[in-house]
Design an enzyme around this catalytic site. Structure first.
Site, PDB file in Angstrom:
ATOM      1  N   ASP A  12      41.892  33.918  31.029  1.00  0.00           N
ATOM      2  CA  ASP A  12      41.731  32.467  30.861  1.00  0.00           C
ATOM      3  C   ASP A  12      41.606  32.038  29.407  1.00  0.00           C
ATOM      4  OD1 ASP A  12      41.614  32.309  33.711  1.00  0.00           O
ATOM      5  OD2 ASP A  12      39.551  32.996  33.574  1.00  0.00           O
ATOM      6  N   LYS A  15      46.785  31.598  27.792  1.00  0.00           N
ATOM      7  CA  LYS A  15      48.035  32.307  27.465  1.00  0.00           C
ATOM      8  C   LYS A  15      49.263  31.471  27.821  1.00  0.00           C
ATOM      9  CE  LYS A  15      46.533  35.729  30.010  1.00  0.00           C
ATOM     10  NZ  LYS A  15      45.108  35.442  30.155  1.00  0.00           N
ATOM     11  N   GLY A  39      46.150  32.564  37.841  1.00  0.00           N
ATOM     12  CA  GLY A  39      46.519  31.158  38.020  1.00  0.00           C
ATOM     13  C   GLY A  39      46.958  30.527  36.716  1.00  0.00           C
ATOM     14  N   HIS A  40      48.026  29.778  36.740  1.00  0.00           N
ATOM     15  CA  HIS A  40      48.369  29.000  35.557  1.00  0.00           C
ATOM     16  C   HIS A  40      48.902  27.638  35.972  1.00  0.00           C
ATOM     17  CE1 HIS A  40      51.408  32.167  36.332  1.00  0.00           C
ATOM     18  NE2 HIS A  40      52.250  31.168  36.331  1.00  0.00           N
ATOM     19  N   GLN A 227      45.518  37.995  32.963  1.00  0.00           N
ATOM     20  CA  GLN A 227      44.126  38.460  32.746  1.00  0.00           C
ATOM     21  C   GLN A 227      43.879  38.792  31.261  1.00  0.00           C
ATOM     22  OE1 GLN A 227      45.796  40.288  35.669  1.00  0.00           O
ATOM     23  NE2 GLN A 227      45.292  38.433  36.749  1.00  0.00           N
TER      24      GLN A 227
END
Ligand code: IMP
Length: 454
Positions: A12, A15, A39-40, A227
């Site tokens: 988080d 990226k 998640g993005h 990650q």
């Protein structure tokens, strides 16, 4: 050329935004590890998309590749692709035949193991997506690869071997009743369909060959790590880790290209200007705030810290993208960053969330730790030792809120002076240049000093 994007902390770090910022000249965006635990959020032409498997660049017309180091849940993949298709987007996503398949029983077993561990407060705090159990099966040589879904005989034979084992584990060892999620015929029918669709839509690739051909043809490739370094299975704080290698070495093994290709390009470490963490495990610079998440570590409880943590959490939107959980928050931790810089060999850094820290009188950075009376500059190898580390905090003067878009347009020298002092300290300590500074969520809200593809 290639650019590899690696999370320098606990995930988080932002990226996706940096992939977006630096990715314009890229033709291909490849993931090399992880699955739908990452998640993005992608904003494209004013519409927000929450994705967990499809690489963010694929929404912007680049070829997205899920490399052999990934674990792929075909249900999630096709759900995401169908949702995008409903909005008239047709991303070109390729999946490595060597990537491993997440089955519904993996998710069930992920949940069971976490439940059992929680009885002794030992849970990892996984995303519940079946990631660990799938990598376990990969290492145990009983997993199914994406390529197996296109061969009915192989698919059935492998399911017939593995599913009864999983059923026995769930029912006989853990005493949990399982249903269709462990039914060979139902799984065979569903996953055979996925195999057919992957083949019909021309999505299957031998990742290494595919990517090497693209490089030979002169394409630019971004390797997008999911990650972060401290939850890397080897370099992270085991067992509070994910089950793959987000560090840069993973980009070689997880795509089928040589380490010379990865190291010959740029490797950018993405840093959040403070620290956040979802899930369990030590966090020496943690501010008090989210309870009960740190076995073996008491935290720095105190009302002032709790307020600070809440302010940073709210300002930074620190809630899990996949799970919605509030993230734990702490000061920037230099031992983590030294460890990450060595493990991945960063050639440049991007530091995000400088705007989030605006408005505080003073800020702290954990410069080093004291462990059993000795000063240490990097992360100890055992999680027990890390949990005993006390941070040695340095104080930095804060900076005021600013017109961040104007700052982004004017460049690094337009950043508040105290923010520059904070950033220069990070760069000097890591002996690595800062390529970009994030001062807001949008692509325009970044101060860019160096564009790695140019
Ligand atoms: P898993 O990857 O679901 O097995 O979870 C293992 C650990 O990694 C847990 O502490 C998760 O909270 C953490 N984790 C997994 N994915 C992410 C991510 O995208 N960001 C931050 N932490 C993550």
């Amino acid at each position: 050329m290639t650019v590899t994007i690696v999370g320098a902390q606990l995930g988080d770090e932002g990226k996706g935004g940096i992939v977006d910022l630096f990715g314009e000249p890229a033709d291909v965006v490849a993931r090399y590890q992880g699955g739908d635990n990452a998640g993005h959020t992608v904003v494209h032409e004013g519409v927000e998309y929450k994705l967990s498997l499809v690489p963010s660049g694929a929404v912007r017309g680049k070829i997205g590749v899920l490399g052999n180091g990934c674990v792929v849940n075909p249900r999630t993949l096709f759900d995401e692709l169908d949702t995008l298709a409903d909005r008239d987007l047709d991303p070109d996503v390729r999946v490595a035949r060597r990537a491993h398949v997440i089955f519904p029983y993996h998710r069930v077993l992920d949940g069971i193991e976490e439940d059992v561990k929680s009885e002794t407060d030992d849970e990892v705090g996984t995303t519940g997506r079946g990631i660990g159990p799938t990598y376990e099966d990969k290492a145990g040589r009983r997993g199914l690869r994406i390529g197996d879904l296109t061969d009915e005989d192989v698919l059935r034979r492998k399911l017939e071997y593995v599913v009864p084992q999983k059923r026995a584990l769930a029912e006989d060892v853990y005493g949990v009743d399982v249903g269709e999620k462990f039914d060979i015929d139902a799984l065979f029918e569903e996953y055979r369909e996925y195999g057919t669709r992957l083949a019909d839509e021309d999505m299957l690739v031998n990742a290494g060959d595919f990517l090497a051909d693209r490089l030979d043809a002169g394409d630019n490739i971004i390797f997008e790590g999911a990650q972060g370094t401290l939850i890397d299975i080897d370099h992270g704080n085991y067992p509070y880790v994910t089950s793959s290698n987000p560090t840069a070495g993973g980009a070689a093994t997880g795509t089928g290209l040589g380490p010379d290709v990865i190291g010959g390009g740029e490797i950018i470490g993405i840093v959040k200007a403070y620290l956040s963490r979802v899930g369990s495990g030590p966090m020496p610079t943690e501010l008090a705030g989210v309870e009960g998440d740190t076995p073996g570590y008491e935290g720095n409880a105190g009302e002032r810290e709790e307020t600070l943590a809440t302010e940073i959490r709210e300002a930074g939107g620190e809630y899990g993208t996949v799970t919605g959980r509030p993230r734990r928050v702490g000061w920037l931790d230099m031992p983590i960053l030294r460890h990450a810089t060595r493990a991945s060999g960063f050639s440049g850094l991007a530091v995000n969330h400088i705007d989030t820290l605006a408005g505080f009188d003073e800020l702290k950075i954990g410069h080093s730790y004291t462990l059993d009376g000795e000063e240490v500059l990097t992360v100890p190898a055992t999680t027990g030792e890390w949990a005993r580390c006390e941070p040695n905090l340095r104080t930095f003067e804060g900076w005021d809120d600013a017109d961040w878009e104007a700052v982004a347009a004017d460049g690094y020298d337009a950043l508040p002076e105290n923010a520059q002092t904070y950033l220069d300290y990070i760069s000097d300590e890591l002996d690595t240049p800062i390529y970009a500074v994030g001062v807001g969520p949008g692509r325009e809200q970044s101060v860019v000093r160096e564009r790695p593809f140019e």
